[in-house]
Scaffold this motif. Structure first.
Motif, PDB file in Angstrom:
ATOM      1  N   VAL A  50       0.826  -1.228   0.000  1.00 13.32           N
ATOM      2  CA  VAL A  50       0.000   0.000   0.000  1.00 13.32           C
ATOM      3  C   VAL A  50       0.850   1.264   0.000  1.00 13.32           C
ATOM      4  N   LEU A  51       2.127   1.150   0.275  1.00 15.24           N
ATOM      5  CA  LEU A  51       2.917   2.379   0.443  1.00 15.24           C
ATOM      6  C   LEU A  51       3.113   3.196  -0.843  1.00 15.24           C
ATOM      7  N   PRO A  52       3.104   2.593  -2.029  1.00 12.76           N
ATOM      8  CA  PRO A  52       3.170   3.452  -3.215  1.00 12.76           C
ATOM      9  C   PRO A  52       2.035   4.486  -3.254  1.00 12.76           C
ATOM     10  N   ALA A  53       0.834   4.116  -2.814  1.00 12.70           N
ATOM     11  CA  ALA A  53      -0.272   5.086  -2.792  1.00 12.70           C
ATOM     12  C   ALA A  53       0.021   6.195  -1.769  1.00 12.70           C
ATOM     13  N   TRP A  54       0.574   5.803  -0.623  1.00 10.61           N
ATOM     14  CA  TRP A  54       0.949   6.807   0.389  1.00 10.61           C
ATOM     15  C   TRP A  54       2.007   7.752  -0.159  1.00 10.61           C
ATOM     16  N   HIS A  55       2.994   7.197  -0.839  1.00  9.98           N
ATOM     17  CA  HIS A  55       4.073   8.046  -1.365  1.00  9.98           C
ATOM     18  C   HIS A  55       3.539   9.030  -2.387  1.00  9.98           C
ATOM     19  N   ARG A  56       2.652   8.547  -3.248  1.00  9.17           N
ATOM     20  CA  ARG A  56       2.057   9.425  -4.256  1.00  9.17           C
ATOM     21  C   ARG A  56       1.306  10.562  -3.558  1.00  9.17           C
ATOM     22  N   LEU A  57       0.500  10.186  -2.532  1.00 13.28           N
ATOM     23  CA  LEU A  57      -0.279  11.182  -1.801  1.00 13.28           C
ATOM     24  C   LEU A  57       0.651  12.174  -1.104  1.00 13.28           C
ATOM     25  N   GLU A  58       1.674  11.667  -0.447  1.00 10.20           N
ATOM     26  CA  GLU A  58       2.578  12.564   0.287  1.00 10.20           C
ATOM     27  C   GLU A  58       3.281  13.530  -0.666  1.00 10.20           C
ATOM     28  N   SER A  59       3.633  13.054  -1.862  1.00 10.91           N
ATOM     29  CA  SER A  59       4.320  13.994  -2.756  1.00 10.91           C
ATOM     30  C   SER A  59       3.330  15.038  -3.286  1.00 10.91           C
ATOM     31  N   GLU A  60       2.066  14.647  -3.508  1.00  9.54           N
ATOM     32  CA  GLU A  60       1.048  15.649  -3.895  1.00  9.54           C
ATOM     33  C   GLU A  60       0.867  16.681  -2.782  1.00  9.54           C
ATOM     34  N   LEU A  61       0.862  16.212  -1.526  1.00  3.77           N
ATOM     35  CA  LEU A  61       0.620  17.125  -0.400  1.00  3.77           C
ATOM     36  C   LEU A  61       1.753  18.131  -0.242  1.00  3.77           C
ATOM     37  N   LEU A  62       2.976  17.646  -0.413  1.00  7.00           N
ATOM     38  CA  LEU A  62       4.125  18.551  -0.329  1.00  7.00           C
ATOM     39  C   LEU A  62       4.059  19.609  -1.425  1.00  7.00           C
ATOM     40  N   ALA A  63       3.717  19.165  -2.634  1.00 10.75           N
ATOM     41  CA  ALA A  63       3.629  20.100  -3.761  1.00 10.75           C
ATOM     42  C   ALA A  63       2.503  21.108  -3.511  1.00 10.75           C
ATOM     43  N   LEU A  64       1.399  20.625  -2.957  1.00  7.30           N
ATOM     44  CA  LEU A  64       0.236  21.483  -2.689  1.00  7.30           C
ATOM     45  C   LEU A  64       0.601  22.563  -1.665  1.00  7.30           C
ATOM     46  N   ALA A  65       1.203  22.143  -0.559  1.00  6.58           N
ATOM     47  CA  ALA A  65       1.573  23.091   0.498  1.00  6.58           C
ATOM     48  C   ALA A  65       2.498  24.154  -0.082  1.00  6.58           C
ATOM     49  N   ASN A  66       3.433  23.705  -0.883  1.00  2.46           N
ATOM     50  CA  ASN A  66       4.393  24.630  -1.466  1.00  2.46           C
ATOM     51  C   ASN A  66       3.707  25.604  -2.431  1.00  2.46           C
ATOM     52  N   ALA A  67       2.792  25.084  -3.242  1.00  4.71           N
ATOM     53  CA  ALA A  67       2.122  25.926  -4.243  1.00  4.71           C
ATOM     54  C   ALA A  67       1.316  27.048  -3.588  1.00  4.71           C
ATOM     55  N   TYR A  68       0.847  26.820  -2.347  1.00  2.00           N
ATOM     56  CA  TYR A  68       0.036  27.831  -1.663  1.00  2.00           C
ATOM     57  C   TYR A  68       0.839  28.618  -0.628  1.00  2.00           C
ATOM     58  N   GLY A  69       2.147  28.396  -0.598  1.00  2.00           N
ATOM     59  CA  GLY A  69       2.993  29.185   0.303  1.00  2.00           C
ATOM     60  C   GLY A  69       2.885  28.818   1.764  1.00  2.00           C
ATOM     61  N   TYR A  70       2.602  27.549   2.064  1.00  2.00           N
ATOM     62  CA  TYR A  70       2.554  27.091   3.465  1.00  2.00           C
ATOM     63  C   TYR A  70       3.920  26.510   3.849  1.00  2.00           C
ATOM     64  N   SER A  71       4.379  26.790   5.078  1.00  2.00           N
ATOM     65  CA  SER A  71       5.657  26.268   5.562  1.00  2.00           C
ATOM     66  C   SER A  71       5.398  25.138   6.549  1.00  2.00           C
ATOM     67  N   GLU A  72       6.296  24.177   6.557  1.00  2.00           N
ATOM     68  CA  GLU A  72       6.090  23.045   7.465  1.00  2.00           C
ATOM     69  C   GLU A  72       6.435  23.417   8.900  1.00  2.00           C
ATOM     70  N   ILE A  73       5.643  22.865   9.847  1.00  2.00           N
ATOM     71  CA  ILE A  73       5.982  22.966  11.258  1.00  2.00           C
ATOM     72  C   ILE A  73       5.885  21.562  11.861  1.00  2.00           C
ATOM     73  N   ARG A  74       6.797  21.240  12.769  1.00  2.00           N
ATOM     74  CA  ARG A  74       6.746  19.932  13.442  1.00  2.00           C
ATOM     75  C   ARG A  74       6.635  20.166  14.936  1.00  2.00           C
ATOM     76  N   PHE A  75       5.806  19.383  15.577  1.00  2.00           N
ATOM     77  CA  PHE A  75       5.632  19.516  17.032  1.00  2.00           C
ATOM     78  C   PHE A  75       5.429  18.113  17.595  1.00  2.00           C
ATOM     79  N   PRO A  76       5.598  17.963  18.927  1.00  2.00           N
ATOM     80  CA  PRO A  76       5.635  16.613  19.497  1.00  2.00           C
ATOM     81  C   PRO A  76       4.314  15.848  19.383  1.00  2.00           C
ATOM     82  N   VAL A  77       4.446  14.547  19.496  1.00  2.00           N
ATOM     83  CA  VAL A  77       3.292  13.650  19.481  1.00  2.00           C
ATOM     84  C   VAL A  77       2.598  13.662  20.849  1.00  2.00           C
TER      85      VAL A  77
END
Ligand code: HAM
Length: 426
Positions: A19-46
């Motif tokens: 199933v991970l190829p579908a996840w990878h495809r989705l994750e790369s779309e999400l990264l491209a999407l965030a970038n296209a709209y000028g959103y920056s990544e933030i990471r915070f604890p679980v």
């Protein structure tokens, strides 16, 4: 197959290679999407202090009342595994001064934890991609975030399977008046309420509208309408948002029963549902939370965001026929000790020359025949064969695996050229 040994925690999934190829495809779309709209990544604890989620999501919500993984650590502090991302994102942004007199557009992705009853599409560890925008009153940013999700569905080819449900919850004052009217109405029909709704009557009456119990349907249909209690400025915000969605060509259903399960929302709320998943059909939820930063002790700062459930979205992609893009790959077969060593060294040179091609070097022992069987079973179209003859001639044999054509021997430099040409043509 018999289940052996220790199993995963119920409701928490392993990500297996199929199933991970579908996840990878989705994750790369999400990264491209965030970038296209000028959103920056933030990471915070679980894990965060329990109080953060109680204050943010609300004491009398299903999440805080029933679903949190809360425990005391060795110091006796009450900690909770994050059930969602907005709380941690707001906390981190406040703590590091990201909200002070400025606008921020942030995104995050990662695991969330809710102790819900597991079923298809509902898990105890699941993953969200979320965005949060701060310091912008809207409604342009509301529309832009919805456009962002609509663009994602298009990129994934699932637009025809999703519906946008939209509502406005007005201001906190509007909701006080509405809650009062709703409570009075429900009290007048108390005999028709189910146990859950009776419990919510005093704590969180809006959630009664969310009830999925079919016996409550007509009671809810006849309840006072939220829109009749919404003040002028919220109504105008909502009208402008709808106009903007019309301009963008994004269809929606105005769903007055949509209240969402978290207390921080006001004004715009929305949910995207799909017709492909059965009961757990919400793939994305979001809305505005203009009071939250101030409620947590910061300077009043408007905020709005959404989160997408990635397990559900992957399931939708698969239902809609997702196929992984086949890799360009070649399989290297070698017989004899010296040939094996040469093949190993050549595989590294090939990876340098052809960085986008998957080089499947046969590792471990095996006869020529058994290696060829593996090559046939692999995803490769081409096999490179290296035996004693090739070694002594300082050549490599190229064999097409999926078409009838003569094998050809090349010196290494020519082989590189042939392969580079072939793979750049694809
Ligand atoms: P939420 O509606 O609670 O909103 O969750 C967002 C999405 O996460 C849901 O639409 C669903 O796809 C997925 N999800 C939730 N629970 C589960 C579960 N147990 N198993 C699988 N998927 C699940 C929020 O979490 C808000 N923080 C969204 C937001 C961000 N609002 C403003 N900013």
């Amino acid at each position: 197959m018999a289940k052996a040994g220790i199993q995963a925690v119920r409701g928490m999934n392993d990500g297996l290679p199929d199933v991970l190829p579908a996840w990878h495809r989705l994750e790369s779309e999400l990264l491209a999407l965030a970038n296209a709209y000028g959103y920056s990544e933030i990471r915070f604890p679980v894990i965060e202090n329990t109080l953060l989620f109680k204050r943010t999501i609300g004491e009398v919500t299903d999440i805080v009342e029933k679903e949190m993984y809360t425990f005391e650590d060795k110091n006796g502090d009450s900690l909770t595994m994050r059930p969602e991302g907005t709380a941690g994102c707001v906390r981190a942004a406040m703590q590091h001064g990201l909200l002070y007199n400025q606008q921020q557009k942030l995104w995050y992705m990662g695991p969330m934890f809710r102790h819900e009853r597991p079923q298809k599409g509902r898990y105890r560890q699941f993953h969200q991609f979320g965005v949060e925008a701060f310091g912008i009153e809207g409604p342009d940013v509301d529309a832009e975030q919805i456009a962002m999700t609509a663009r994602l569905w298009r990129a994934l080819g699932i637009s025809e399977h999703v519906t946008l449900h939209l509502n406005t919850l007005g201001s906190p004052e509007d909701r006080v008046a509405y809650k009062q009217a709703l409570t009075e109405y429900c009290k007048a029909h108390i005999g028709s309420l189910d146990a859950d709704s009776v419990r919510r009557l005093d704590s969180n009456p809006l959630r009664i509208l969310d009830s999925k119990n079919p016996d409550m349907a007509s009671l809810i249909d006849n309840a006072p309408k939220m829109s009749e209690y919404i003040g002028e400025s919220s109504l105008q915000h909502f009208a402008e948002l709808r106009q903007m969605l019309d301009t963008l060509g994004v269809d929606y259903v105005w769903d007055e029963r949509l209240v969402r399960g978290l207390d921080y929302y006001g004004k715009t709320v929305y949910e995207w549902t799909t017709n492909l998943l059965g009961a757990q059909n919400a793939i994305c939820g979001g809305g505005r939370y203009d009071g939250l930063v101030e409620h947590l002790g910061g300077q009043a700062t408007p905020g709005i965001g959404f989160a997408i459930g990635l397990e559900r979205l992957v399931a939708v992609m698969e239902e809609a026929g997702f196929q992984p893009t086949p890799e360009n790959s070649l399989y290297m077969v070698s017989v004899g000790e010296e040939a094996r060593r040469y093949a190993l060294a050549l595989s590294e040179r090939l990876r340098t020359e052809l960085p986008k091609v998957q080089i499947l070097l046969h590792t471990g022992q095996g006869s020529f025949k058994s290696q060829m069987k593996k090559a046939d079973k692999s995803s490769a179209d081409i096999a490179l064969l290296i035996g004693e003859d090739e070694l002594s001639a300082q050549e490599v044999t190229l064999k097409m695996l999926r078409e009838q054509s003569p094998q050809i021997r090349y010196a290494e430099a020519d082989l590189m050229k042939v392969l580079a040409e072939r793979f750049s043509a694809e």
